[in-house]
Scaffold this active site. Structure first.
Site, PDB file in Angstrom:
ATOM      1  N   ASN A  10       1.271  -0.920  -0.472  1.00 61.81           N
ATOM      2  CA  ASN A  10       0.016  -0.032   0.090  1.00 61.81           C
ATOM      3  C   ASN A  10       0.860   1.486  -0.089  1.00 61.81           C
ATOM      4  OD1 ASN A  10      -2.039   1.996   0.884  1.00 61.81           O
ATOM      5  ND2 ASN A  10      -2.440   1.463   2.960  1.00 61.81           N
ATOM      6  N   LYS A  12      -0.025   4.505  -0.033  1.00 63.45           N
ATOM      7  CA  LYS A  12      -0.521   5.654   0.614  1.00 63.45           C
ATOM      8  C   LYS A  12      -0.507   6.849  -0.098  1.00 63.45           C
ATOM      9  CE  LYS A  12      -0.185   3.012   5.140  1.00 63.45           C
ATOM     10  NZ  LYS A  12       0.274   3.543   6.335  1.00 63.45           N
ATOM     11  N   HIS A  96      -9.617   1.037   5.443  1.00 65.43           N
ATOM     12  CA  HIS A  96      -8.024   1.196   6.371  1.00 65.43           C
ATOM     13  C   HIS A  96      -8.101   1.848   7.391  1.00 65.43           C
ATOM     14  CE1 HIS A  96      -3.747   1.745   6.914  1.00 65.43           C
ATOM     15  NE2 HIS A  96      -2.736   1.586   6.117  1.00 65.43           N
ATOM     16  N   GLU A  98      -6.113   4.638   9.074  1.00 63.65           N
ATOM     17  CA  GLU A  98      -5.981   6.109   8.374  1.00 63.65           C
ATOM     18  C   GLU A  98      -7.338   6.965   7.011  1.00 63.65           C
ATOM     19  OE1 GLU A  98      -2.541   5.488   5.560  1.00 63.65           O
ATOM     20  OE2 GLU A  98      -1.553   4.925   7.562  1.00 63.65           O
ATOM     21  N   GLU A 166      -4.853  -5.048  11.100  1.00 57.97           N
ATOM     22  CA  GLU A 166      -4.074  -3.835  10.921  1.00 57.97           C
ATOM     23  C   GLU A 166      -4.313  -3.212  12.056  1.00 57.97           C
ATOM     24  OE1 GLU A 166      -1.536  -2.962   7.375  1.00 57.97           O
ATOM     25  OE2 GLU A 166      -3.666  -1.470   7.339  1.00 57.97           O
ATOM     26  N   GLY A 172       3.220   2.282  10.397  1.00 63.36           N
ATOM     27  CA  GLY A 172       4.121   3.366  10.673  1.00 63.36           C
ATOM     28  C   GLY A 172       5.200   3.743  12.225  1.00 63.36           C
ATOM     29  N   SER A 212       3.838  -2.659  10.246  1.00 64.04           N
ATOM     30  CA  SER A 212       5.602  -2.532  10.511  1.00 64.04           C
ATOM     31  C   SER A 212       6.173  -3.478   9.734  1.00 64.04           C
ATOM     32  CB  SER A 212       5.802  -2.058  11.678  1.00 64.04           C
ATOM     33  OG  SER A 212       5.105  -0.691  12.203  1.00 64.04           O
TER      34      SER A 212
HETATM   35  P1  PGA Z   1       3.341   0.418   7.530  1.00 63.18           P
HETATM   36  O1  PGA Z   1       1.499   0.389   6.788  1.00 63.18           O
HETATM   37  O2  PGA Z   1       4.256  -0.831   6.862  1.00 63.18           O
HETATM   38  O3  PGA Z   1       3.734   1.729   6.854  1.00 63.18           O
HETATM   39  O4  PGA Z   1       3.358   0.273   9.170  1.00 63.18           O
HETATM   40  C1  PGA Z   1       1.151  -0.668   6.893  1.00 63.18           C
HETATM   41  C2  PGA Z   1      -0.522  -0.224   6.585  1.00 63.18           C
HETATM   42  O5  PGA Z   1      -0.704   1.098   6.839  1.00 63.18           O
HETATM   43  O6  PGA Z   1      -0.665  -1.069   6.053  1.00 63.18           O
END
Ligand code: PGA
Length: 250
Positions: A10, A12, A96, A98, A166, A172, A212
């Site tokens: 992803n 983003k 997601h 976010e 997640e 992140g 992560s």
């Molecule tokens: P990350 O994000 O691997 O940067 O922690 C994972 C995600 O939000 O799918």
């Protein structure tokens, strides 16, 4: 039932046209990998049409990061699942954390988006996960169970829905749950899917872990029972890192 793992990137809100060179490197690596997993890249919407040319004929599938719940109409700035399918997407991420946070998306919104994706012939990657406060309060399984029950449509099948667990606090941050914590949540999700969709279908859904995931921890996270792949953010932007995660299945 054997589930073929999926490693999904992803990107983003990252990536300009120049970054398609990185995607080309991923394609080159994917063509020579021995890894037994499906591979997916979800670039920002602006790059999907160009990315479709780059991944054409390769083992890398293309996906999007969100879709509107309607097929078309007066929704300025939005993109429908049908439009994504038209560009060559096979998957779309919905719900997601976010988007749940930045855009106030509810479980009902996420379910409507997943339904639209399925209707348009896309597979929906439906994201669930608890915040740090919810984990600290001992509410992880309740929260994830509720999100699962309310975000996953009734016509979900292992072919048209993938679940991604997640933990919000792991996205992140460089922090990950322990293998035991991942196993507990994935087991809970599996049991919920079996209870709702029956044993055959319930056992067939892929459940990804996200948050992560890096080359250094991929092998241990992917070895956990009921972890059928990864949803990767930051480490999916570089071919070397993404390849290092895919290698967990080599
Ligand atoms: P990350 O994000 O691997 O940067 O922690 C994972 C995600 O939000 O799918």
């Amino acid at each position: 039932m054997a589930r073929r793992p999926l490693v999904a990137g992803n990107w983003k809100m990252n990536g300009l046209r120049a970054n398609l060179e990185e995607l080309a490197r991923m394609v080159a690596a994917a063509k020579t990998t021995t890894a037994a997993c499906d591979i997916l890249v979800c670039p920002p919407a602006t790059l999907i049409a160009l990315a479709a040319e780059v991944v054409k004929g390769s083992p890398i599938a293309l996906g999007a990061q969100d879709c509107h719940h309607r097929k078309s109409g007066a929704h300025t700035g939005d993109i429908s699942a049908e439009m994504l399918k038209d560009l060559g997407c096979a998957f779309v991420i919905v719900g997601h954390s976010e988007r749940r946070t930045d855009h106030g998306e509810t479980d009902a919104d996420v379910r409507a988006k997943a339904e639209a994706a399925i209707e348009s012939g896309l597979a929906a990657i439906i994201c669930v996960g608890e915040t740090e406060a919810e984990r600290d309060a001992g509410r992880t399984l309740d929260v994830v169970g509720r999100q699962l029950a309310q975000s996953v449509p009734g016509n979900a099948t292992p072919a048209n829905v993938v679940i991604a667990y997640e933990p919000v606090w792991a996205i992140g941050t460089g922090r990950t749950p322990t293998e035991a914590e991942v196993a507990e949540v994935h087991g809970h999700i599996r049991a919920g899917l079996v209870a709702r969709f029956g044993d055959a279908a319930g056992q067939g859904f892929r459940i990804l872990y996200g948050g992560s995931v890096k080359p250094a921890n991929a092998r241990s996270l992917m070895s956990v029972a009921d972890v059928d792949g990864a949803l990767v953010g930051g480490a999916s932007l570089k071919a070397e890192d993404f390849g290092g995660i895919i290698a967990a299945y080599a």
